[in-house]
Design a protein around this motif. Structure first.
Motif, PDB file in Angstrom:
ATOM      1  N   THR A  81       0.899  -1.118  -0.023  1.00 33.91           N
ATOM      2  CA  THR A  81      -0.005  -0.223   0.022  1.00 33.91           C
ATOM      3  C   THR A  81       1.004   1.108  -0.086  1.00 33.91           C
ATOM      4  N   ILE A  82       0.396   2.232  -0.645  1.00 41.02           N
ATOM      5  CA  ILE A  82       1.181   3.524  -0.811  1.00 41.02           C
ATOM      6  C   ILE A  82       0.262   4.692  -0.426  1.00 41.02           C
ATOM      7  N   PRO A  83       0.498   5.744   0.072  1.00 43.00           N
ATOM      8  CA  PRO A  83      -0.241   6.824   0.495  1.00 43.00           C
ATOM      9  C   PRO A  83      -1.006   7.476  -0.764  1.00 43.00           C
ATOM     10  N   GLU A  84      -2.210   7.782  -0.468  1.00 46.50           N
ATOM     11  CA  GLU A  84      -3.255   8.127  -1.736  1.00 46.50           C
ATOM     12  C   GLU A  84      -2.507   9.479  -2.339  1.00 46.50           C
ATOM     13  N   LEU A  85      -1.803  10.293  -1.637  1.00 47.34           N
ATOM     14  CA  LEU A  85      -1.236  11.381  -2.038  1.00 47.34           C
ATOM     15  C   LEU A  85      -0.372  11.374  -3.220  1.00 47.34           C
ATOM     16  N   VAL A  86       0.406  10.187  -3.165  1.00 44.49           N
ATOM     17  CA  VAL A  86       1.338   9.607  -4.398  1.00 44.49           C
ATOM     18  C   VAL A  86       0.835   8.630  -5.217  1.00 44.49           C
ATOM     19  N   ASN A  87      -0.415   8.262  -4.962  1.00 47.55           N
ATOM     20  CA  ASN A  87      -0.848   7.045  -5.808  1.00 47.55           C
ATOM     21  C   ASN A  87      -1.795   7.945  -7.168  1.00 47.55           C
ATOM     22  N   ARG A  88      -1.007   8.310  -7.859  1.00 49.24           N
ATOM     23  CA  ARG A  88      -1.362   9.203  -9.158  1.00 49.24           C
ATOM     24  C   ARG A  88      -0.251   9.120 -10.121  1.00 49.24           C
ATOM     25  N   PRO A  89      -0.539   9.333 -11.576  1.00 51.13           N
ATOM     26  CA  PRO A  89       0.534   9.308 -12.632  1.00 51.13           C
ATOM     27  C   PRO A  89       1.735  10.219 -12.284  1.00 51.13           C
ATOM     28  N   GLN A  90       1.497  11.423 -11.960  1.00 50.50           N
ATOM     29  CA  GLN A  90       2.256  12.585 -11.815  1.00 50.50           C
ATOM     30  C   GLN A  90       3.060  12.310 -10.691  1.00 50.50           C
ATOM     31  N   LEU A  91       4.618  12.969 -10.886  1.00 53.19           N
ATOM     32  CA  LEU A  91       5.252  12.960  -9.399  1.00 53.19           C
ATOM     33  C   LEU A  91       4.931  13.991  -8.579  1.00 53.19           C
ATOM     34  N   LEU A 113       3.076  17.260 -10.588  1.00 58.82           N
ATOM     35  CA  LEU A 113       3.692  17.916 -11.857  1.00 58.82           C
ATOM     36  C   LEU A 113       3.227  17.097 -12.953  1.00 58.82           C
ATOM     37  N   GLU A 114       2.445  17.804 -13.673  1.00 61.06           N
ATOM     38  CA  GLU A 114       1.838  17.394 -14.954  1.00 61.06           C
ATOM     39  C   GLU A 114       2.837  16.963 -16.015  1.00 61.06           C
ATOM     40  N   GLU A 115       3.700  17.511 -16.154  1.00 59.93           N
ATOM     41  CA  GLU A 115       4.926  17.024 -17.147  1.00 59.93           C
ATOM     42  C   GLU A 115       5.703  16.193 -16.647  1.00 59.93           C
ATOM     43  N   HIS A 116       5.602  15.708 -15.413  1.00 60.01           N
ATOM     44  CA  HIS A 116       6.763  14.644 -15.216  1.00 60.01           C
ATOM     45  C   HIS A 116       5.885  13.554 -14.513  1.00 60.01           C
ATOM     46  N   ARG A 117       5.812  12.261 -15.148  1.00 56.76           N
ATOM     47  CA  ARG A 117       4.756  11.324 -14.810  1.00 56.76           C
ATOM     48  C   ARG A 117       5.706   9.903 -14.658  1.00 56.76           C
ATOM     49  N   TRP A 118       5.201   9.159 -13.739  1.00 58.25           N
ATOM     50  CA  TRP A 118       5.645   7.668 -13.739  1.00 58.25           C
ATOM     51  C   TRP A 118       5.084   6.877 -14.837  1.00 58.25           C
ATOM     52  N   ALA A 119       6.079   6.023 -15.438  1.00 61.61           N
ATOM     53  CA  ALA A 119       5.927   5.424 -16.573  1.00 61.61           C
ATOM     54  C   ALA A 119       4.958   4.099 -16.408  1.00 61.61           C
ATOM     55  N   GLU A 120       4.639   3.905 -15.255  1.00 60.61           N
ATOM     56  CA  GLU A 120       3.478   3.202 -14.694  1.00 60.61           C
ATOM     57  C   GLU A 120       3.100   3.128 -13.332  1.00 60.61           C
ATOM     58  N   PRO A 121       1.904   2.791 -12.788  1.00 60.27           N
ATOM     59  CA  PRO A 121       1.580   3.375 -11.590  1.00 60.27           C
ATOM     60  C   PRO A 121       2.525   2.703 -10.302  1.00 60.27           C
ATOM     61  N   LEU A 122       2.778   3.655  -9.398  1.00 60.53           N
ATOM     62  CA  LEU A 122       3.787   3.167  -8.207  1.00 60.53           C
ATOM     63  C   LEU A 122       3.188   1.964  -7.507  1.00 60.53           C
ATOM     64  N   LYS A 123       1.721   1.920  -7.364  1.00 64.38           N
ATOM     65  CA  LYS A 123       1.252   0.581  -6.856  1.00 64.38           C
ATOM     66  C   LYS A 123       1.697  -0.764  -7.401  1.00 64.38           C
ATOM     67  N   ASN A 124       2.096  -0.523  -8.691  1.00 60.87           N
ATOM     68  CA  ASN A 124       2.269  -1.740  -9.280  1.00 60.87           C
ATOM     69  C   ASN A 124       3.973  -1.751  -9.571  1.00 60.87           C
ATOM     70  N   GLU A 125       4.694  -0.867  -9.816  1.00 59.57           N
ATOM     71  CA  GLU A 125       5.918  -0.773  -9.915  1.00 59.57           C
ATOM     72  C   GLU A 125       6.800  -0.954  -8.661  1.00 59.57           C
ATOM     73  N   ILE A 126       6.487  -0.577  -7.600  1.00 57.64           N
ATOM     74  CA  ILE A 126       6.891  -0.603  -6.145  1.00 57.64           C
ATOM     75  C   ILE A 126       7.009  -2.193  -5.653  1.00 57.64           C
ATOM     76  N   PRO A 127       5.849  -2.790  -5.771  1.00 62.51           N
ATOM     77  CA  PRO A 127       6.039  -4.261  -5.531  1.00 62.51           C
ATOM     78  C   PRO A 127       7.014  -5.121  -6.264  1.00 62.51           C
ATOM     79  N   ARG A 128       7.084  -4.923  -7.635  1.00 60.54           N
ATOM     80  CA  ARG A 128       8.172  -5.610  -8.415  1.00 60.54           C
ATOM     81  C   ARG A 128       9.469  -5.048  -8.165  1.00 60.54           C
ATOM     82  N   LEU A 129       9.730  -3.637  -7.796  1.00 58.99           N
ATOM     83  CA  LEU A 129      11.032  -3.530  -7.485  1.00 58.99           C
ATOM     84  C   LEU A 129      11.599  -3.923  -6.235  1.00 58.99           C
ATOM     85  N   LEU A 130      10.643  -4.029  -5.201  1.00 59.57           N
ATOM     86  CA  LEU A 130      10.995  -4.756  -3.717  1.00 59.57           C
ATOM     87  C   LEU A 130      11.371  -6.076  -4.262  1.00 59.57           C
ATOM     88  N   ALA A 131      10.442  -6.989  -5.210  1.00 61.71           N
ATOM     89  CA  ALA A 131      10.900  -8.249  -5.234  1.00 61.71           C
ATOM     90  C   ALA A 131      12.166  -8.270  -6.105  1.00 61.71           C
TER      91      ALA A 131
END
Length: 197
Positions: free
Chosen positions: A54-64, A76-94
């Motif tokens: 789980t991640i804070p709702e504040l950062v659970n969005r495409p924008q940085l 930041l509308e012009e700076h975005r994550w390539a995929e949702p953090l809630k998907n990318e973070i578990p994969r990174l931790l693994a």
């Protein structure tokens, strides 16, 4: 009449092209796994599933989202994550946990192999704060569940310096901070598996 229609068509096309040329250019960022630090002393043969995270709702969005003051953030509308953090973070931790445990059997919970894992790591990220040109802070708690009712809990606050004022530095610092969380989680997994206090 035809000249008027043609003129209106040209004006409309010109306005459309002008609007397109003024569209902001969006830059996309990803997280990167930590470089492997070499072989661990004792390999880990059991399978491990990471998630849910789980991640804070504040950062659970495409924008940085960056912190400007203690009470103000910028999305930041012009700076975005390539995929949702809630998907990318578990994969990174693994990905980070595998080398730390000396195992190639670390998965995210939603992968087929993760559902039948012998150990499961649930992670709650309660704070994920980025201050451009300064640092990134990740505060997380986790539970490692083993066989039966066995479980081990942990908590860490990891702060990483953002080496540079651009948002590449923010993404890199976040990756390092999450690697720090993975290192602490790996200790909990080993403690649970090998009965260490």
């Amino acid at each position: 009449m035809r000249r008027t229609t043609a003129a209106l068509g040209i004006i409309a096309a010109t306005l459309l092209c002008s609007a397109c040329s003024r569209s902001p250019r969006v830059t996309y960022y990803t997280l990167t796994p930590a470089p492997s630090a070499g072989a661990v002393q004792q390999s880990f043969s059991s399978s491990v599933a990471v998630g849910p995270v789980t991640i804070p709702e504040l950062v659970n969005r495409p924008q940085l989202v960056v912190r400007l003051t203690p009470s103000r953030v910028a999305v930041l509308e012009e700076h975005r994550w390539a995929e949702p953090l809630k998907n990318e973070i578990p994969r990174l931790l693994a990905q980070d946990l595998g080398p730390l445990l000396g195992s190639n059997r670390v998965f995210t919970y939603d992968q087929g192999s993760g559902a039948a894992a012998q150990y499961r790591v649930l992670v709650d990220i309660v704070r994920l704060e980025a201050v451009p040109g300064d640092s990134v802070t990740v505060e997380a708690g986790w539970v490692v569940r083993g066989a039966g009712s066995a479980r081990r809990e942990g908590r860490a606050v990891i702060k990483e310096k953002a080496d540079g004022s651009d948002y590449d530095a923010v993404a890199a610092a976040l990756s390092r901070a999450l690697a720090g969380v993975s290192a602490e989680v790996a200790k909990s997994v080993r403690s649970e598996a090998f009965g260490r206090k």
